[in-house]
Write a protein that holds these residues in place. Structure first.
Motif, PDB file in Angstrom:
ATOM      1  N   LYS A 225      -5.306   3.352  -4.818  1.00 13.10           N
ATOM      2  CA  LYS A 225      -5.297   2.491  -3.622  1.00 13.10           C
ATOM      3  C   LYS A 225      -4.826   3.269  -2.401  1.00 13.10           C
ATOM      4  O   LYS A 225      -5.327   3.063  -1.290  1.00 13.10           O
ATOM      5  CB  LYS A 225      -4.422   1.257  -3.871  1.00 13.10           C
ATOM      6  CG  LYS A 225      -4.368   0.279  -2.696  1.00 13.10           C
ATOM      7  CD  LYS A 225      -5.679  -0.429  -2.447  1.00 13.10           C
ATOM      8  CE  LYS A 225      -5.863  -1.030  -1.071  1.00 13.10           C
ATOM      9  NZ  LYS A 225      -4.906  -2.004  -0.635  1.00 13.10           N
TER      10      LYS A 225
ATOM     11  N   SER B 287      -7.960  -3.558   9.426  1.00 14.59           N
ATOM     12  CA  SER B 287      -7.079  -3.024   8.373  1.00 14.59           C
ATOM     13  C   SER B 287      -5.625  -3.285   8.754  1.00 14.59           C
ATOM     14  O   SER B 287      -5.302  -3.462   9.937  1.00 14.59           O
ATOM     15  CB  SER B 287      -7.317  -1.524   8.186  1.00 14.59           C
ATOM     16  OG  SER B 287      -6.778  -0.811   9.294  1.00 14.59           O
ATOM     17  N   SER B 288      -4.747  -3.287   7.756  1.00 14.27           N
ATOM     18  CA  SER B 288      -3.340  -3.622   8.037  1.00 14.27           C
ATOM     19  C   SER B 288      -2.733  -2.599   9.000  1.00 14.27           C
ATOM     20  O   SER B 288      -1.873  -2.934   9.814  1.00 14.27           O
ATOM     21  CB  SER B 288      -2.535  -3.699   6.737  1.00 14.27           C
ATOM     22  OG  SER B 288      -2.629  -2.503   6.008  1.00 14.27           O
TER      23      SER B 288
ATOM     24  N   ASN C 297     -12.652  -7.350   8.323  1.00 11.88           N
ATOM     25  CA  ASN C 297     -11.181  -7.233   8.382  1.00 11.88           C
ATOM     26  C   ASN C 297     -10.720  -6.141   9.334  1.00 11.88           C
ATOM     27  O   ASN C 297     -11.334  -5.084   9.453  1.00 11.88           O
ATOM     28  CB  ASN C 297     -10.613  -6.950   6.976  1.00 11.88           C
ATOM     29  CG  ASN C 297      -9.151  -7.356   6.864  1.00 11.88           C
ATOM     30  OD1 ASN C 297      -8.762  -8.441   7.298  1.00 11.88           O
ATOM     31  ND2 ASN C 297      -8.327  -6.484   6.308  1.00 11.88           N
TER      32      ASN C 297
ATOM     33  N   ASN D   3      -6.670   3.667   1.205  1.00 13.53           N
ATOM     34  CA  ASN D   3      -6.052   3.413   2.516  1.00 13.53           C
ATOM     35  C   ASN D   3      -6.007   4.659   3.403  1.00 13.53           C
ATOM     36  O   ASN D   3      -6.063   4.545   4.630  1.00 13.53           O
ATOM     37  CB  ASN D   3      -4.649   2.815   2.340  1.00 13.53           C
ATOM     38  CG  ASN D   3      -4.688   1.439   1.722  1.00 13.53           C
ATOM     39  OD1 ASN D   3      -4.215   1.230   0.616  1.00 13.53           O
ATOM     40  ND2 ASN D   3      -5.302   0.488   2.393  1.00 13.53           N
TER      41      ASN D   3
ATOM     42  N   ILE E 243      -3.995  -4.514  -3.752  1.00 18.90           N
ATOM     43  CA  ILE E 243      -4.888  -5.586  -3.303  1.00 18.90           C
ATOM     44  C   ILE E 243      -6.049  -4.986  -2.530  1.00 18.90           C
ATOM     45  O   ILE E 243      -5.848  -4.217  -1.596  1.00 18.90           O
ATOM     46  CB  ILE E 243      -4.069  -6.564  -2.428  1.00 18.90           C
ATOM     47  CG1 ILE E 243      -3.141  -7.367  -3.351  1.00 18.90           C
ATOM     48  CG2 ILE E 243      -4.966  -7.463  -1.592  1.00 18.90           C
ATOM     49  CD1 ILE E 243      -2.204  -8.298  -2.648  1.00 18.90           C
ATOM     50  N   GLU E 244      -7.258  -5.346  -2.963  1.00 14.70           N
ATOM     51  CA  GLU E 244      -8.436  -4.765  -2.313  1.00 14.70           C
ATOM     52  C   GLU E 244      -9.188  -5.774  -1.457  1.00 14.70           C
ATOM     53  O   GLU E 244     -10.321  -5.537  -1.079  1.00 14.70           O
ATOM     54  CB  GLU E 244      -9.362  -4.145  -3.371  1.00 14.70           C
ATOM     55  CG  GLU E 244      -8.722  -2.922  -4.002  1.00 14.70           C
ATOM     56  CD  GLU E 244      -9.572  -2.254  -5.067  1.00 14.70           C
ATOM     57  OE1 GLU E 244     -10.780  -2.543  -5.149  1.00 14.70           O
ATOM     58  OE2 GLU E 244      -8.996  -1.454  -5.829  1.00 14.70           O
ATOM     59  N   PHE E 245      -8.535  -6.923  -1.186  1.00 13.05           N
ATOM     60  CA  PHE E 245      -9.172  -7.833  -0.223  1.00 13.05           C
ATOM     61  C   PHE E 245      -8.449  -7.701   1.111  1.00 13.05           C
ATOM     62  O   PHE E 245      -7.423  -7.033   1.203  1.00 13.05           O
ATOM     63  CB  PHE E 245      -9.197  -9.279  -0.722  1.00 13.05           C
ATOM     64  CG  PHE E 245      -7.862  -9.872  -1.098  1.00 13.05           C
ATOM     65  CD1 PHE E 245      -7.465  -9.927  -2.412  1.00 13.05           C
ATOM     66  CD2 PHE E 245      -7.015 -10.387  -0.123  1.00 13.05           C
ATOM     67  CE1 PHE E 245      -6.238 -10.481  -2.770  1.00 13.05           C
ATOM     68  CE2 PHE E 245      -5.791 -10.964  -0.466  1.00 13.05           C
ATOM     69  CZ  PHE E 245      -5.397 -10.997  -1.798  1.00 13.05           C
ATOM     70  N   GLY E 246      -9.009  -8.336   2.117  1.00 14.13           N
ATOM     71  CA  GLY E 246      -8.376  -8.266   3.425  1.00 14.13           C
ATOM     72  C   GLY E 246      -7.735  -9.593   3.802  1.00 14.13           C
ATOM     73  O   GLY E 246      -8.041 -10.643   3.209  1.00 14.13           O
TER      74      GLY E 246
ATOM     75  N   ILE F  10      -9.700   4.287   4.717  1.00 11.77           N
ATOM     76  CA  ILE F  10     -10.067   3.128   5.558  1.00 11.77           C
ATOM     77  C   ILE F  10      -9.039   2.885   6.667  1.00 11.77           C
ATOM     78  O   ILE F  10      -9.399   2.707   7.837  1.00 11.77           O
ATOM     79  CB  ILE F  10     -10.260   1.865   4.687  1.00 11.77           C
ATOM     80  CG1 ILE F  10     -11.373   2.107   3.657  1.00 11.77           C
ATOM     81  CG2 ILE F  10     -10.556   0.647   5.560  1.00 11.77           C
ATOM     82  CD1 ILE F  10     -11.668   0.943   2.732  1.00 11.77           C
ATOM     83  N   ASN F  11      -7.750   2.894   6.318  1.00 10.15           N
ATOM     84  CA  ASN F  11      -6.753   2.517   7.331  1.00 10.15           C
ATOM     85  C   ASN F  11      -6.640   3.561   8.434  1.00 10.15           C
ATOM     86  O   ASN F  11      -6.515   3.221   9.617  1.00 10.15           O
ATOM     87  CB  ASN F  11      -5.391   2.265   6.678  1.00 10.15           C
ATOM     88  CG  ASN F  11      -5.411   1.049   5.760  1.00 10.15           C
ATOM     89  OD1 ASN F  11      -6.438   0.720   5.202  1.00 10.15           O
ATOM     90  ND2 ASN F  11      -4.278   0.389   5.588  1.00 10.15           N
TER      91      ASN F  11
ATOM     92  N   ASN G  28     -13.253  -2.740   9.313  1.00  7.94           N
ATOM     93  CA  ASN G  28     -13.584  -1.911   8.138  1.00  7.94           C
ATOM     94  C   ASN G  28     -15.089  -1.662   7.979  1.00  7.94           C
ATOM     95  O   ASN G  28     -15.516  -0.553   7.624  1.00  7.94           O
ATOM     96  CB  ASN G  28     -13.063  -2.578   6.860  1.00  7.94           C
ATOM     97  CG  ASN G  28     -11.544  -2.700   6.851  1.00  7.94           C
ATOM     98  OD1 ASN G  28     -10.879  -2.228   7.765  1.00  7.94           O
ATOM     99  ND2 ASN G  28     -10.994  -3.333   5.822  1.00  7.94           N
TER     100      ASN G  28
ATOM    101  N   ILE H 152     -15.672  -1.488  -0.780  1.00 10.53           N
ATOM    102  CA  ILE H 152     -14.478  -2.139  -0.196  1.00 10.53           C
ATOM    103  C   ILE H 152     -14.705  -2.376   1.303  1.00 10.53           C
ATOM    104  O   ILE H 152     -14.366  -3.426   1.839  1.00 10.53           O
ATOM    105  CB  ILE H 152     -13.194  -1.313  -0.474  1.00 10.53           C
ATOM    106  CG1 ILE H 152     -12.939  -1.237  -1.984  1.00 10.53           C
ATOM    107  CG2 ILE H 152     -11.974  -1.913   0.237  1.00 10.53           C
ATOM    108  CD1 ILE H 152     -11.808  -0.307  -2.409  1.00 10.53           C
TER     109      ILE H 152
ATOM    110  N   ASN I 244       0.867  -1.177   0.000  1.00  8.68           N
ATOM    111  CA  ASN I 244       0.000   0.000   0.000  1.00  8.68           C
ATOM    112  C   ASN I 244       0.902   1.225   0.000  1.00  8.68           C
ATOM    113  O   ASN I 244       2.059   1.156   0.412  1.00  8.68           O
ATOM    114  CB  ASN I 244      -0.848   0.035   1.267  1.00  8.68           C
ATOM    115  CG  ASN I 244      -2.012  -0.951   1.228  1.00  8.68           C
ATOM    116  OD1 ASN I 244      -2.509  -1.296   0.170  1.00  8.68           O
ATOM    117  ND2 ASN I 244      -2.450  -1.387   2.401  1.00  8.68           N
TER     118      ASN I 244
ATOM    119  N   THR J 144     -14.831  -6.158   2.849  1.00  9.21           N
ATOM    120  CA  THR J 144     -13.817  -6.525   3.856  1.00  9.21           C
ATOM    121  C   THR J 144     -14.328  -6.169   5.262  1.00  9.21           C
ATOM    122  O   THR J 144     -13.548  -5.810   6.137  1.00  9.21           O
ATOM    123  CB  THR J 144     -12.480  -5.791   3.582  1.00  9.21           C
ATOM    124  OG1 THR J 144     -12.712  -4.369   3.687  1.00  9.21           O
ATOM    125  CG2 THR J 144     -11.912  -6.079   2.213  1.00  9.21           C
TER     126      THR J 144
HETATM  127  C1  LIG Z   1      -8.126  -3.404   1.389  1.00  9.89           C
HETATM  128  C2  LIG Z   1      -7.791  -3.009   2.832  1.00  9.89           C
HETATM  129  C3  LIG Z   1      -8.532  -1.742   3.206  1.00  9.89           C
HETATM  130  C4  LIG Z   1      -8.301  -4.164   3.621  1.00  9.89           C
HETATM  131  O1  LIG Z   1      -8.371  -3.936   4.986  1.00  9.89           O
HETATM  132  C5  LIG Z   1      -6.311  -2.755   2.961  1.00  9.89           C
HETATM  133  O2  LIG Z   1      -5.684  -2.411   1.994  1.00  9.89           O
HETATM  134  C6  LIG Z   1      -5.553  -2.783   4.245  1.00  9.89           C
HETATM  135  O3  LIG Z   1      -6.060  -3.213   5.271  1.00  9.89           O
HETATM  136  O4  LIG Z   1      -4.372  -2.361   4.196  1.00  9.89           O
END
Ligand SMILES: CC(C)(CO)C(=O)C(=O)O
Ligand SMILES: NC(=O)C1=CN([C@@H]2O[C@H](COP(=O)(O)OP(=O)(O)OC[C@H]3O[C@@H](n4cnc5c(N)ncnc54)[C@H](OP(=O)(O)O)[C@@H]3O)[C@@H](O)[C@H]2O)C=CC1
Length: 299
Positions: free
Chosen positions: A183, A249-250, A247, A187, A125-128, A190-191, A201, A240, A104, A244
């Motif tokens: 992307k 997030s990372s 998930n 992030n 990558i758009e999955f978790g 979301i992140n 998420n 997204i 990312n 996810t």
């Molecule tokens: C796709 C997403 C948002 C999944 O959580 C992601 O890229 C991350 O967590 O870094």
């Protein structure tokens, strides 16, 4: 086709599992002997797919890069800040080895540009993915895996395209920079918010208060990148979050484990590009400072 996955983290282990399940030869280069032993002694890697089915896959794992196939496609599934410590690995790999970066953020562009390898792909990558422990990983939700040529034209090579023969939606992008920026904006939204609010998420769209911040931040960021509005309408961000929803997030996973977060390459990178266009993005800047403060409190 042969693949080497560098990094036995959340995304690396999910990619290894998906490729292995689809008949590719996959080996994972891990950092620690403990992780190597945990995978080998448990009979393989435990993979929980996106519908909750659990399997143990006998995927090869090593800590020694000399043992690995230099003719394989090497997927770099480490964090941006790990790349600096891996220079020797890249120096020792032949110029012909095909590399695929999936980080990312945008700051790995500079790193990859200086490498001697002639065929480099960028991916988003758009999955978790969530690593439960050193030999168990969960695939969280379906999302697109975008790939673009960065150096050379490796994607035009038939062998490389066999990567599409796995049940992940893979799409080719003509413009790596637009793809990475798109992307990085995802992030930034979301992140940052999941980390500061401490939520999965899906809560960003489930809770009206969180959804409101997500939307206001989205409109602030795309005001600096109007060309992204078509490629990344707000409904894509919501989708997204939905795909996810379970998930972590990372970035939130890093925070919870006391690891360095990818604040600079994601948020810093987008803020710098916006600044070059004369945009200050005050809301994003506040989140950036809050994240740095959170990280500082951990040290
Ligand atoms: C796709 C997403 C948002 C999944 O959580 C992601 O890229 C991350 O967590 O870094
Ligand atoms: N998790 C997710 O849902 C998503 C993540 N991404 C991106 O994918 C990338 C990877 O993220 P993620 O899998 O979550 O990260 P993790 O932190 O889970 O994994 C990174 C892995 O890299 C390993 N590593 C570090 N240095 C080396 C080295 N020198 N040699 C071999 N392995 C090394 C670490 O090993 P150790 O822990 O033993 O030090 C760790 O297992 C990031 O850039 C992230 O932004 C993109 C989309 C979704």
């Amino acid at each position: 086709m042969d693949f080497v996955i560098v990094g036995g983290g959340a995304i690396g282990l999910v990619l290894a599992s998906k490729l292995f399940e689809h008949g590719h030869n996959v080996e994972v280069l891990v950092h620690s002997k403990e992780q190597c032993k945990a995978i080998q002694s448990g009979g393989g890697l435990t993979f929980i797919n996106d519908v909750g089915e659990e399997k143990t896959l006998p995927i090869g794992v090593t800590t020694n890069p000399q043992n690995l196939n230099k003719k394989a496609i090497w997927i770099l599934a480490v964090k941006y800040h790990h790349l600096r410590d891996m220079q020797l690995l890249f120096d020792e790999l032949p110029e012909e080895t095909i590399l695929l970066f999936i980080q990312n953020g945008i700051k790995h562009i500079e790193f990859a540009r200086d490498l001697k390898q002639k065929n480099i792909l960028m991916g988003t990558i758009e999955f978790g993915a969530e690593k439960v422990n050193s030999n168990k990983v969960i695939h969280r939700g379906i999302g697109i895996f975008n790939i673009a040529n960065f150096k050379g034209e490796a994607w035009n090579n038939e062998e490389c395209q066999r990567l599409t023969a796995i049940d992940l939606p893979i799409s080719f992008s003509e413009n790596y920079l637009e793809m990475l920026l798109r992307k990085a904006i995802v992030n930034c939204l979301i992140n940052t918010l999941t980390t500061l609010l401490g939520v999965p998420n899906g809560d960003l769209i489930r809770l009206p208060s969180h959804h409101r911040i997500l939307k206001e931040l989205y409109f602030e960021i795309v005001s600096a990148f109007p060309e992204q509005k078509n490629m990344l309408p707000f409904s894509n961000i919501e989708q997204i979050c939905k795909n996810t929803s379970q998930n972590t997030s990372s970035m939130l996973a890093d925070y919870r484990h006391g690891r360095k977060m990818e604040i600079d390459t994601i948020v810093g990178g987008v803020m710098e590009l916006a600044k070059e266009r004369g945009h200050d993005l005050p809301m994003l800047k506040t989140l950036y400072l809050l994240l740095l403060a959170l990280e500082g409190m951990e040290e």
